[in-house]
Write a protein that holds these residues in place. Structure first.
Motif, mmCIF file in Angstrom:
data_model
loop_
_atom_site.group_PDB
_atom_site.id
_atom_site.type_symbol
_atom_site.label_atom_id
_atom_site.label_comp_id
_atom_site.label_asym_id
_atom_site.label_seq_id
_atom_site.Cartn_x
_atom_site.Cartn_y
_atom_site.Cartn_z
ATOM 1 N N PHE A 27 0.824 -1.207 0.000
ATOM 2 C CA PHE A 27 0.000 0.000 0.000
ATOM 3 C C PHE A 27 0.855 1.253 0.000
ATOM 4 O O PHE A 27 0.591 2.200 -0.749
ATOM 5 C CB PHE A 27 -0.925 -0.024 1.219
ATOM 6 N N GLN A 28 1.886 1.293 0.848
ATOM 7 C CA GLN A 28 2.757 2.469 0.913
ATOM 8 C C GLN A 28 3.374 2.781 -0.447
ATOM 9 O O GLN A 28 3.448 3.941 -0.858
ATOM 10 C CB GLN A 28 3.868 2.240 1.942
ATOM 11 N N LYS A 29 3.811 1.738 -1.130
ATOM 12 C CA LYS A 29 4.458 1.919 -2.430
ATOM 13 C C LYS A 29 3.476 2.516 -3.442
ATOM 14 O O LYS A 29 3.810 3.454 -4.177
ATOM 15 C CB LYS A 29 4.991 0.575 -2.926
ATOM 16 N N LYS A 30 2.271 2.001 -3.474
ATOM 17 C CA LYS A 30 1.280 2.495 -4.422
ATOM 18 C C LYS A 30 0.744 3.860 -4.020
ATOM 19 O O LYS A 30 0.420 4.696 -4.870
ATOM 20 C CB LYS A 30 0.147 1.475 -4.555
ATOM 21 N N LEU A 31 0.640 4.106 -2.714
ATOM 22 C CA LEU A 31 0.150 5.391 -2.234
ATOM 23 C C LEU A 31 1.070 6.539 -2.645
ATOM 24 O O LEU A 31 0.599 7.646 -2.925
ATOM 25 C CB LEU A 31 0.019 5.358 -0.707
ATOM 26 N N SER A 32 2.356 6.284 -2.698
ATOM 27 C CA SER A 32 3.321 7.346 -2.994
ATOM 28 C C SER A 32 3.080 8.010 -4.343
ATOM 29 O O SER A 32 3.514 9.145 -4.572
ATOM 30 C CB SER A 32 4.748 6.790 -2.934
ATOM 31 N N ALA A 33 2.370 7.304 -5.232
ATOM 32 C CA ALA A 33 2.079 7.868 -6.555
ATOM 33 C C ALA A 33 0.615 8.279 -6.687
ATOM 34 O O ALA A 33 0.162 8.629 -7.776
ATOM 35 C CB ALA A 33 2.425 6.843 -7.641
ATOM 36 N N ALA A 34 -0.119 8.255 -5.591
ATOM 37 C CA ALA A 34 -1.561 8.506 -5.644
ATOM 38 C C ALA A 34 -1.920 9.912 -5.193
ATOM 39 O O ALA A 34 -1.361 10.437 -4.231
ATOM 40 C CB ALA A 34 -2.289 7.483 -4.782
ATOM 41 N N LYS A 35 -2.886 10.501 -5.886
ATOM 42 C CA LYS A 35 -3.432 11.791 -5.478
ATOM 43 C C LYS A 35 -4.820 11.653 -4.849
ATOM 44 O O LYS A 35 -5.288 12.560 -4.181
ATOM 45 C CB LYS A 35 -3.506 12.737 -6.685
ATOM 46 N N ARG A 36 -5.462 10.524 -5.119
ATOM 47 C CA ARG A 36 -6.759 10.254 -4.500
ATOM 48 C C ARG A 36 -6.907 8.747 -4.284
ATOM 49 O O ARG A 36 -6.549 7.949 -5.159
ATOM 50 C CB ARG A 36 -7.912 10.753 -5.354
ATOM 51 N N ILE A 37 -7.431 8.389 -3.117
ATOM 52 C CA ILE A 37 -7.705 6.983 -2.830
ATOM 53 C C ILE A 37 -9.138 6.860 -2.313
ATOM 54 O O ILE A 37 -9.715 7.811 -1.805
ATOM 55 C CB ILE A 37 -6.725 6.378 -1.800
ATOM 56 N N VAL A 38 -9.703 5.663 -2.471
ATOM 57 C CA VAL A 38 -10.993 5.322 -1.881
ATOM 58 C C VAL A 38 -10.741 4.241 -0.834
ATOM 59 O O VAL A 38 -10.149 3.204 -1.132
ATOM 60 C CB VAL A 38 -11.997 4.820 -2.938
ATOM 61 N N VAL A 39 -11.157 4.510 0.395
ATOM 62 C CA VAL A 39 -11.009 3.548 1.482
ATOM 63 C C VAL A 39 -12.381 2.961 1.792
ATOM 64 O O VAL A 39 -13.335 3.699 2.057
ATOM 65 C CB VAL A 39 -10.429 4.213 2.753
ATOM 66 N N VAL A 40 -12.469 1.641 1.751
ATOM 67 C CA VAL A 40 -13.724 0.940 2.008
ATOM 68 C C VAL A 40 -13.591 0.166 3.315
ATOM 69 O O VAL A 40 -12.706 -0.681 3.454
ATOM 70 C CB VAL A 40 -14.076 -0.021 0.855
ATOM 71 N N GLY A 41 -14.460 0.457 4.272
ATOM 72 C CA GLY A 41 -14.399 -0.219 5.560
ATOM 73 C C GLY A 41 -14.518 0.775 6.692
ATOM 74 O O GLY A 41 -14.222 1.969 6.528
ATOM 75 N N ASN A 42 -14.932 0.282 7.874
ATOM 76 C CA ASN A 42 -15.227 1.189 8.977
ATOM 77 C C ASN A 42 -14.690 0.678 10.312
ATOM 78 O O ASN A 42 -15.162 1.083 11.363
ATOM 79 C CB ASN A 42 -16.750 1.411 9.077
ATOM 80 N N GLY A 43 -13.727 -0.217 10.265
ATOM 81 C CA GLY A 43 -13.149 -0.749 11.482
ATOM 82 C C GLY A 43 -11.927 0.028 11.930
ATOM 83 O O GLY A 43 -11.679 1.159 11.504
ATOM 84 N N GLY A 44 -11.137 -0.608 12.791
ATOM 85 C CA GLY A 44 -9.969 0.055 13.348
ATOM 86 C C GLY A 44 -8.915 0.389 12.319
ATOM 87 O O GLY A 44 -8.329 1.477 12.339
ATOM 88 N N ILE A 45 -8.635 -0.537 11.399
ATOM 89 C CA ILE A 45 -7.601 -0.298 10.394
ATOM 90 C C ILE A 45 -8.005 0.849 9.479
ATOM 91 O O ILE A 45 -7.203 1.742 9.170
ATOM 92 C CB ILE A 45 -7.315 -1.578 9.589
ATOM 93 N N ALA A 46 -9.256 0.862 9.020
ATOM 94 C CA ALA A 46 -9.718 1.953 8.157
ATOM 95 C C ALA A 46 -9.645 3.290 8.882
ATOM 96 O O ALA A 46 -9.206 4.300 8.314
ATOM 97 C CB ALA A 46 -11.149 1.672 7.691
ATOM 98 N N THR A 47 -10.046 3.311 10.137
ATOM 99 C CA THR A 47 -10.034 4.560 10.910
ATOM 100 C C THR A 47 -8.624 5.105 11.056
ATOM 101 O O THR A 47 -8.371 6.296 10.841
ATOM 102 C CB THR A 47 -10.656 4.322 12.300
ATOM 103 N N GLU A 48 -7.678 4.242 11.428
ATOM 104 C CA GLU A 48 -6.291 4.691 11.580
ATOM 105 C C GLU A 48 -5.713 5.143 10.249
ATOM 106 O O GLU A 48 -4.989 6.140 10.172
ATOM 107 C CB GLU A 48 -5.452 3.558 12.170
#
Length: 508
Positions: free
Chosen positions: A147-168
């Protein structure tokens, strides 16, 4: 003769046996192995893990009778062997269990014989439907690095989920626009109620998050060795691969920055599910229009590498989709050919001794489901705290069975207690913190100081049965005692949350 001797030596290395065998290098498995090593230093113990790195609990502190805090360090598996001389780590994944023969088979051809077995294989991520390389699951260290590697080139992401990992994740990501798609009416609903969610909301788009609250902003999750892979030979990115679950505050120590120079912006879509994920060509064929939140910088006509259609009709273009929709128990290697009792949620059922339905086979952590008659104030949530508690208790239960002794249920199973951090605030959850299972038969007491604290108490028949404490309230131990003792608060409830009253002295 020479060939026969070599064959015998090869066979000998394939046959391995130990008094105790544990499967899984996560918090539950390593805790179980360490506790066994301490309880039975003379017995041989085998820990089987697919990863060269294991999760080790450090800086453990028993805060109160049921509450605890600890750090998690990811270390080479050899660390366990050096600290516990009677533990041998086998670096392989389990390919099968023959419970009647009390034997496991592994990917490297070993047959591991046991007297007592503890399955601590954890869970595997539930990914949203559709195959797309730009959909990543967040579960373990390997998936975070991807995720970190792909995020470094991203300007927008969609996060799906509502638990602890998504919140953090939503809170820690910087340099990126974030669309947060949740199925509930409020954020972080697996942990907090709608009132607490409203308390947190101002921090979603706060420019300087580190100033939001330095109350418990500290590094807890560290990685000593980033090398190696947690994947088994039959697993790979995008097809349900996973290693050991992430520990507490896993996101705090990681650089998670996108490609944008603008301050992070978060948009939440409530009560939605993902209808489909599309690449650019699939999107073009639909003739659907994309939606851009008003406070985002992107052009509604801009082309994106991946698109997400939600059940509310909105279509968002983005560079990356993060699936953080929870886990399901990883039982795949253990069920075929065996007669485990399995719960509706897919976990292996265990009794109050963490024994499964098969003789001498125990299970702990995310892979198991508590099937005993539980305390009214305890509930199972697949969290790192319960993984540690179950791992330790399972080891003591295995030892007691070996010695023909009885064991009483640990007090940690009397009252649910979890200490964590969201949006820079200390969060303590006690008992039926969201009035779970009470229907409408409960009463709430509330105290809120904007930007400082959120205190909610759940009363049932005049007794404290649950609480949510956000911020430095210093109420957790007092409320824990009130819940465990089931003190009748009818005469005091109107003054229970008065700021000027020292509750602890009052009840002592």
């Amino acid at each position: 003769m020479e060939g026969s001797r070599e064959e015998n030596e090869t066979c000998a290395t394939r046959e391995v046996e130990a008094k105790f065998v544990i499967v899984g290098g996560g918090i539950a498995g390593v805790t179980c192995a360490e506790t066994l090593a301490d309880e039975c230093p003379e017995e041989k113990i085998i820990l089987i893990t697919a990863s060269p790195l294991v999760k080790v609990v450090t800086n453990y502190q028993q805060v109160s009778r049921t509450m605890e805090t600890f750090d998690v360090e990811e270390k080479p598996s050899s660390t366990v062997e050096s600290q516990c001389p009677n533990v041998r780590v086998i670096h392989a994944f389990v390919s099968g269990l023959q419970a009647e023969e009390k034997m496991l088979t592994t990917s490297d051809g070993k047959r591991v014989h046991y007297d007592k077995l503890c399955i601590c294989s954890g869970g595997k991520p539930k990914l949203i439907p559709g195959q797309n390389p730009l959909v990543v699951g967040i579960r373990d260290t390997e998936s975070v690095k991807s995720f970190q590697k792909k995020l470094s080139a991203a300007k927008r992401i969609v996060v799906v989920g509502n638990g602890g990992i998504a919140t953090e994740l939503v809170y820690e990501v910087e340099g990126c626009e974030v669309v947060w798609a949740i199925k509930d009416r409020s954020i972080s609903s697996a942990f907090v109620d709608e009132g607490a969610a409203q308390f947190f909301l101002p921090h979603l788009n706060q420019k300087k998050k580190e100033e939001a609250s330095a109350l418990v902003k500290r590094l807890k999750y560290t990685v000593e060795n980033e090398g190696g892979s947690a994947l088994s030979p039959t697993e790979g990115e995008g097809d349900g691969s996973f290693g050991s679950a992430l520990g507490p505050d896993w996101a705090t120590s990681r650089h998670m920055k996108g490609a944008s120079s603008v301050c992070p912006q978060v948009h939440v879509d409530y009560q939605v599910e993902v209808v489909r994920v599309m690449d650019r060509d699939q999107m073009s064929a639909t003739h659907l229009k994309t939606h851009t939140p008003t406070h985002f910088a992107g052009d509604s006509e801009q082309e994106w590498p991946v698109y997400v259609e939600l059940s509310n009709g909105c279509v968002y273009g983005c560079d990356l989709v993060v699936s953080a929709t929870g886990v399901i128990p990883f039982t795949d290697p253990f069920l075929p050919g065996n007669t485990f009792e399995v719960a509706e949620d897919g976990g292996i059922k265990v009794n109050h001794k963490l024994e499964t339905s098969l003789p001498d086979v125990y299970a702990t952590g995310d892979v198991c489901t508590a099937a005993w008659e539980r305390s009214k104030l305890w509930l199972q949530m697949r969290l790192w705290t319960q993984a540690r508690q179950m791992g330790s208790y399972a080891a003591r239960s295995m030892v007691a069975a070996t010695r023909g002794e009885s064991i009483s249920l640990d007090i940690c199973f009397e009252l649910f207690a979890h200490v964590t951090k969201f949006f820079g605030y200390k969060v303590v959850l006690l008992g039926l913190f969201n009035a779970q299972g009470l229907g409408n038969d409960y009463e709430l007491l509330l105290r809120v100081t904007e930007g400082e604290e959120y205190v909610k108490v759940v009363l049932h028949e005049g007794r404290l049965v649950g609480a949510i404490l956000i911020g430095e309230t210093d109420l957790e131990e007092t409320f824990e005692n009130l819940a465990l003792n089931q003190t009748d608060l009818t005469a005091f409830k109107d003054n229970l949350l008065e700021p000027g009253i020292d509750i602890e002295d009052f009840f002592d």
